[in-house]
Motif scaffolding. Sequence first.
Motif, PDB file in Angstrom:
ATOM      1  N   LYS A 191       0.755  -1.163   0.031  1.00 10.85           N
ATOM      2  CA  LYS A 191      -0.006   0.031  -0.194  1.00 10.85           C
ATOM      3  C   LYS A 191       0.883   1.264   0.145  1.00 10.85           C
ATOM      4  N   THR A 192       2.020   1.314   0.776  1.00 10.15           N
ATOM      5  CA  THR A 192       2.723   2.319   0.872  1.00 10.15           C
ATOM      6  C   THR A 192       3.377   2.712  -0.712  1.00 10.15           C
ATOM      7  N   TRP A 193       3.894   1.572  -1.466  1.00  9.17           N
ATOM      8  CA  TRP A 193       4.343   1.667  -2.659  1.00  9.17           C
ATOM      9  C   TRP A 193       3.267   2.114  -3.790  1.00  9.17           C
ATOM     10  N   GLN A 194       2.188   1.518  -3.419  1.00 11.25           N
ATOM     11  CA  GLN A 194       0.929   2.130  -4.180  1.00 11.25           C
ATOM     12  C   GLN A 194       0.574   3.704  -4.057  1.00 11.25           C
ATOM     13  N   GLU A 217       8.530   6.690   6.686  1.00 12.10           N
ATOM     14  CA  GLU A 217       7.320   5.897   6.401  1.00 12.10           C
ATOM     15  C   GLU A 217       6.336   6.719   5.447  1.00 12.10           C
ATOM     16  N   ALA A 218       5.353   6.233   5.369  1.00 12.88           N
ATOM     17  CA  ALA A 218       4.290   6.909   4.469  1.00 12.88           C
ATOM     18  C   ALA A 218       3.971   8.181   4.760  1.00 12.88           C
ATOM     19  N   SER A 219       3.998   8.673   5.929  1.00 17.12           N
ATOM     20  CA  SER A 219       3.762   9.947   6.200  1.00 17.12           C
ATOM     21  C   SER A 219       4.773  11.069   5.682  1.00 17.12           C
ATOM     22  N   HIS A 220       5.544  10.776   5.496  1.00 17.70           N
ATOM     23  CA  HIS A 220       6.728  11.470   4.750  1.00 17.70           C
ATOM     24  C   HIS A 220       7.290  10.879   3.327  1.00 17.70           C
ATOM     25  N   LEU A 221       7.317  11.639   2.415  1.00 17.66           N
ATOM     26  CA  LEU A 221       7.776  11.036   1.242  1.00 17.66           C
ATOM     27  C   LEU A 221       8.761  11.976   0.532  1.00 17.66           C
ATOM     28  N   LEU A 222       9.679  11.283   0.013  1.00 17.51           N
ATOM     29  CA  LEU A 222      10.986  11.848  -0.731  1.00 17.51           C
ATOM     30  C   LEU A 222      10.932  11.800  -2.278  1.00 17.51           C
ATOM     31  N   LEU A 223      10.845  13.080  -2.920  1.00 19.64           N
ATOM     32  CA  LEU A 223      10.469  12.963  -4.218  1.00 19.64           C
ATOM     33  C   LEU A 223      11.881  13.247  -5.187  1.00 19.64           C
ATOM     34  N   LEU A 224      12.050  12.743  -5.771  1.00 19.87           N
ATOM     35  CA  LEU A 224      13.445  13.093  -6.622  1.00 19.87           C
ATOM     36  C   LEU A 224      12.915  13.643  -8.058  1.00 19.87           C
ATOM     37  N   VAL A 225      13.334  14.757  -8.240  1.00 17.11           N
ATOM     38  CA  VAL A 225      13.025  15.307  -9.471  1.00 17.11           C
ATOM     39  C   VAL A 225      14.356  15.622 -10.286  1.00 17.11           C
ATOM     40  N   GLN A 226      13.885  15.748 -11.818  1.00 18.36           N
ATOM     41  CA  GLN A 226      15.200  15.600 -12.441  1.00 18.36           C
ATOM     42  C   GLN A 226      14.956  16.385 -13.830  1.00 18.36           C
ATOM     43  N   PRO A 227      15.445  17.359 -14.543  1.00 19.93           N
ATOM     44  CA  PRO A 227      15.003  17.836 -15.794  1.00 19.93           C
ATOM     45  C   PRO A 227      14.925  16.921 -16.811  1.00 19.93           C
ATOM     46  N   ASN A 228      14.282  17.099 -17.883  1.00 19.45           N
ATOM     47  CA  ASN A 228      14.380  15.945 -18.836  1.00 19.45           C
ATOM     48  C   ASN A 228      15.275  16.521 -19.917  1.00 19.45           C
ATOM     49  N   SER A 229      15.798  17.523 -19.916  1.00 18.64           N
ATOM     50  CA  SER A 229      16.946  17.879 -20.829  1.00 18.64           C
ATOM     51  C   SER A 229      17.885  19.075 -20.055  1.00 18.64           C
ATOM     52  N   THR A 270      -2.669  13.912   4.020  1.00 18.22           N
ATOM     53  CA  THR A 270      -1.783  13.874   2.885  1.00 18.22           C
ATOM     54  C   THR A 270      -0.449  13.751   3.456  1.00 18.22           C
ATOM     55  N   PRO A 271       0.536  13.158   2.829  1.00 20.20           N
ATOM     56  CA  PRO A 271       2.022  12.853   3.209  1.00 20.20           C
ATOM     57  C   PRO A 271       2.695  14.340   3.043  1.00 20.20           C
ATOM     58  N   HIS A 272       3.717  14.585   3.921  1.00 23.97           N
ATOM     59  CA  HIS A 272       4.668  15.661   3.802  1.00 23.97           C
ATOM     60  C   HIS A 272       5.403  15.036   2.751  1.00 23.97           C
ATOM     61  N   LEU A 273       5.741  16.180   1.886  1.00 21.28           N
ATOM     62  CA  LEU A 273       6.547  15.784   0.372  1.00 21.28           C
ATOM     63  C   LEU A 273       7.875  16.781   0.742  1.00 21.28           C
ATOM     64  N   THR A 274       8.998  15.915   0.563  1.00 16.91           N
ATOM     65  CA  THR A 274      10.341  16.520   0.629  1.00 16.91           C
ATOM     66  C   THR A 274      10.851  16.248  -0.841  1.00 16.91           C
ATOM     67  N   MET A 275      11.403  17.368  -1.583  1.00 14.47           N
ATOM     68  CA  MET A 275      11.636  17.416  -2.846  1.00 14.47           C
ATOM     69  C   MET A 275      13.094  17.631  -2.871  1.00 14.47           C
ATOM     70  N   ARG A 276      13.624  16.612  -3.832  1.00 17.53           N
ATOM     71  CA  ARG A 276      15.346  17.130  -3.992  1.00 17.53           C
ATOM     72  C   ARG A 276      15.488  16.946  -5.739  1.00 17.53           C
ATOM     73  N   PHE A 277      16.235  17.886  -5.926  1.00 17.51           N
ATOM     74  CA  PHE A 277      16.430  18.196  -7.245  1.00 17.51           C
ATOM     75  C   PHE A 277      17.685  17.554  -7.564  1.00 17.51           C
ATOM     76  N   LEU A 278      17.633  16.845  -8.824  1.00 20.72           N
ATOM     77  CA  LEU A 278      18.757  16.344  -9.345  1.00 20.72           C
ATOM     78  C   LEU A 278      19.298  16.829 -10.545  1.00 20.72           C
ATOM     79  N   PRO A 279      20.592  17.045 -10.822  1.00 23.52           N
ATOM     80  CA  PRO A 279      20.958  17.852 -11.994  1.00 23.52           C
ATOM     81  C   PRO A 279      20.520  16.667 -13.079  1.00 23.52           C
ATOM     82  N   PHE A 280      20.696  17.207 -14.391  1.00 22.70           N
ATOM     83  CA  PHE A 280      20.395  16.386 -15.699  1.00 22.70           C
ATOM     84  C   PHE A 280      21.564  15.324 -15.650  1.00 22.70           C
TER      85      PHE A 280
END
Length: 141
Positions: free
Chosen positions: A41-44, A78-90, A123-133
């Motif tokens: 359920k967490t991965w869903q 855990e599922a109450s805090h989620l880490l999002l890794l974002v990256q530019p597509n170019s 709603t879970p807390h979202l922590t976003m990390r930017f990754l270079p291209f």
Amino acid sequence: MSKRKEILRKLVALCDEPRPGDGQDPRYDRKQERNANGERKTWQLCKQIATAVQLALGTSTDERLRELLVVRVTPAPEASHLLLLVQPNSPISSSEEEMNEALAKAQGYLRTAAAEAITRKKTPHLTMRFLPFGMHQEGSP
């Protein structure tokens, strides 16, 4: 002789080689299965959040955010805090600091979009990390 020792002696006599979990109540095994179901359920939830945030980034008013892709969403811790890794597509001209600043400004908007996409009480807390291209490759953690 105590009852426990007697049970253990009978157990050893009935089996060729005692192993961990022999003689335990099977109800305890079901609790472990429930935990595995909770992970599913967490991965869903992570997948739903990734889809919702990706759509929100694509419709953002900030031009820099429209260039970002959600690479991975993981529970942290855990599922109450989620880490999002974002990256530019170019490759982009914006610096990493500028992108992190833009993500911080849009955090409320992205969390609202995620809340609309899922059906949970909180709603879970979202922590976003930017990754270079080119930093993250498929299959790496």
